[in-house]
Design a protein around this motif. Structure first.
Motif, mmCIF file in Angstrom:
data_model
loop_
_atom_site.group_PDB
_atom_site.id
_atom_site.type_symbol
_atom_site.label_atom_id
_atom_site.label_comp_id
_atom_site.label_asym_id
_atom_site.label_seq_id
_atom_site.Cartn_x
_atom_site.Cartn_y
_atom_site.Cartn_z
ATOM 1 N N PRO A 1 64.493 29.743 24.924
ATOM 2 C CA PRO A 1 64.632 31.210 24.568
ATOM 3 C C PRO A 1 64.656 32.166 25.877
ATOM 4 O O PRO A 1 65.109 33.072 25.932
ATOM 5 C CB PRO A 1 63.671 31.392 23.401
ATOM 6 N N ASP A 2 63.334 31.808 26.623
ATOM 7 C CA ASP A 2 63.065 32.750 27.768
ATOM 8 C C ASP A 2 64.414 32.524 28.878
ATOM 9 O O ASP A 2 64.666 33.527 29.775
ATOM 10 C CB ASP A 2 61.768 32.378 28.512
ATOM 11 N N GLU A 3 65.070 31.270 28.867
ATOM 12 C CA GLU A 3 65.973 31.062 29.925
ATOM 13 C C GLU A 3 67.228 31.910 29.443
ATOM 14 O O GLU A 3 67.950 32.609 30.289
ATOM 15 C CB GLU A 3 66.457 29.694 30.004
ATOM 16 N N LEU A 4 67.424 31.847 28.153
ATOM 17 C CA LEU A 4 68.541 32.646 27.660
ATOM 18 C C LEU A 4 68.255 34.014 27.471
ATOM 19 O O LEU A 4 69.241 34.950 28.077
ATOM 20 C CB LEU A 4 68.879 32.260 26.153
ATOM 21 N N ASP A 5 67.300 34.639 27.648
ATOM 22 C CA ASP A 5 66.684 35.934 27.648
ATOM 23 C C ASP A 5 67.089 36.488 29.090
ATOM 24 O O ASP A 5 67.503 37.690 29.399
ATOM 25 C CB ASP A 5 65.351 36.362 27.398
ATOM 26 N N VAL A 6 66.751 35.402 30.053
ATOM 27 C CA VAL A 6 67.149 36.095 31.412
ATOM 28 C C VAL A 6 68.300 35.935 31.937
ATOM 29 O O VAL A 6 68.433 36.701 33.245
ATOM 30 C CB VAL A 6 65.904 35.553 32.340
ATOM 31 N N LEU A 7 69.075 35.242 31.286
ATOM 32 C CA LEU A 7 70.308 34.959 31.857
ATOM 33 C C LEU A 7 71.199 36.309 31.965
ATOM 34 O O LEU A 7 72.081 36.391 33.131
ATOM 35 C CB LEU A 7 71.196 33.888 31.158
ATOM 36 N N PRO A 8 71.124 37.065 31.109
ATOM 37 C CA PRO A 8 72.141 38.475 31.452
ATOM 38 C C PRO A 8 71.582 39.290 32.650
ATOM 39 O O PRO A 8 72.641 39.824 33.321
ATOM 40 C CB PRO A 8 71.951 39.331 30.291
ATOM 41 N N ALA A 9 70.201 39.188 32.968
ATOM 42 C CA ALA A 9 69.867 40.077 34.173
ATOM 43 C C ALA A 9 70.509 39.259 35.138
ATOM 44 O O ALA A 9 70.806 39.748 36.254
ATOM 45 C CB ALA A 9 68.570 40.119 34.104
ATOM 46 N N LEU A 10 70.297 38.088 35.390
ATOM 47 C CA LEU A 10 70.468 37.033 36.529
ATOM 48 C C LEU A 10 72.163 37.448 36.683
ATOM 49 O O LEU A 10 72.386 37.632 37.832
ATOM 50 C CB LEU A 10 70.345 35.721 36.177
ATOM 51 N N ALA A 11 72.944 37.174 35.705
ATOM 52 C CA ALA A 11 74.375 37.376 35.958
ATOM 53 C C ALA A 11 74.601 38.920 36.434
ATOM 54 O O ALA A 11 75.538 39.148 37.324
ATOM 55 C CB ALA A 11 75.348 37.165 34.658
ATOM 56 N N GLU A 12 73.826 39.851 35.738
ATOM 57 C CA GLU A 12 74.158 41.273 36.399
ATOM 58 C C GLU A 12 73.831 41.650 37.658
ATOM 59 O O GLU A 12 74.542 42.167 38.522
ATOM 60 C CB GLU A 12 73.388 42.175 35.540
ATOM 61 N N GLN A 13 72.697 40.954 38.188
ATOM 62 C CA GLN A 13 72.237 41.015 39.467
ATOM 63 C C GLN A 13 73.163 40.427 40.608
ATOM 64 O O GLN A 13 73.196 40.849 41.550
ATOM 65 C CB GLN A 13 70.794 40.239 39.663
ATOM 66 N N ALA A 14 73.869 39.140 40.010
ATOM 67 C CA ALA A 14 74.468 38.607 41.043
ATOM 68 C C ALA A 14 75.993 39.183 40.839
ATOM 69 O O ALA A 14 77.009 38.469 41.539
ATOM 70 C CB ALA A 14 74.575 37.197 40.658
#
Length: 264
Positions: free
Chosen positions: A40-53
């Motif tokens: 769950p924590d990996e899925l939670d952070v994925l949108p922020a990672l994608a947006e930052q990149a």
């Protein structure tokens, strides 16, 4: 979760569980997530990672219908999920199977999800075929054998192959109750020409590989599967780097499926 950029338009993330991989691919202002991390924590952070990149995720793809590749809906609930025609058929034929298997996993490891898992609808894509992202196209190649369904994704401008549950440097070929060794071998042989072009190969489980390493794993996997088809399948050769206790157990599991007639 580990994230690595393998091309300016491709990021690979690897889950802490089973080294399950997910691949972000973009062209212009559009991006897709192929497969998914697990926790769950990996899925939670994925949108922020994608947006930052600067990967604006508008769609999801899954290489096959095993539950650990379908969890992108938690990270991007508004994105449509595209799958190959055989995977769409499997999801229809096995309603609720992925949700039950995810629930069993979560109960075993005391994991809480923000909401129950569901895939409200999928878009069936022709395989072999193409899927547009931005102004470019992803190529979809048949990749059955591990399961009855499956598609690999070739990203031609990045020279990246997202292979699904094949070509892992950590795991020997894994059969399933719907597996076919002949079809598994056919998938590996279809990969051969792509590996000669690939700069990077993303297995379903494990770190990204260069084309030469992936080709070596392919040869080892072919030898193992041909051994399972031989007169003494119990002596099928495990690759030297994958002769761990876990992989010997997986070999015994493969043998049990063959003995019980649940794989062919």
């Amino acid at each position: 979760m580990r994230a690595v950029s393998v091309h300016q338009d491709v990021i690979v993330v690897t889950s802490r569980i089973w080294k399950t991989t997910a691949t972000l691919v973009r062209d212009g202002g559009e991006a897709f997530l192929i497969d998914s991390p697990i926790l769950p924590d990996e899925l939670d952070v994925l949108p922020a990672l994608a947006e930052q990149a600067e990967f604006r995720v508008t769609g999801l793809l899954a290489t096959h219908a095993d539950w650990d590749h379908l969890l992108g809906v938690y990270a991007f609930p508004e994105a449509a999920l595209g799958v190959g025609e055989t995977t769409a058929a499997r999801l229809t034929a096995e309603p609720g199977a992925a949700a039950r298997e995810l629930r069993d996993f979560d109960e075993e490891y005391y994991i809480d999800r923000p909401r129950p898992f569901s895939v409200p609808g999928v878009q069936a894509l022709p395989v072999p075929g193409y899927c547009a992202v931005g102004d470019r196209e992803l190529e979809l190649h048949p990749a059955d054998g591990h399961t009855a369904d499956g598609a690999a994704v070739w990203i031609p401008w990045a020279r990246v192959l997202v292979a699904g549950d094949y070509l892992s440097s950590h795991a020997i070929p894994e059969l399933s109750p719907s597996a076919s060794i002949d079809k598994y071998l056919a998938t590996l042989r279809r990969f051969g020409p792509l590996l000669t072009q690939a700069d990077v190969v993303v297995p379903g489980h494990g770190e990204p590989l260069d084309g030469a390493r992936a080709a070596a794993i392919l040869r080892e996997d072919v030898a193992y599967l041909e051994g399972l088809l031989g007169a003494e399948p119990e002596k099928a050769p495990l690759p030297l780097a994958r002769r761990t206790g876990a992989q010997r157990n997986l070999h015994e599991y493969n043998l049990s499926l063959l003995r019980d007639g649940k794989a062919s």
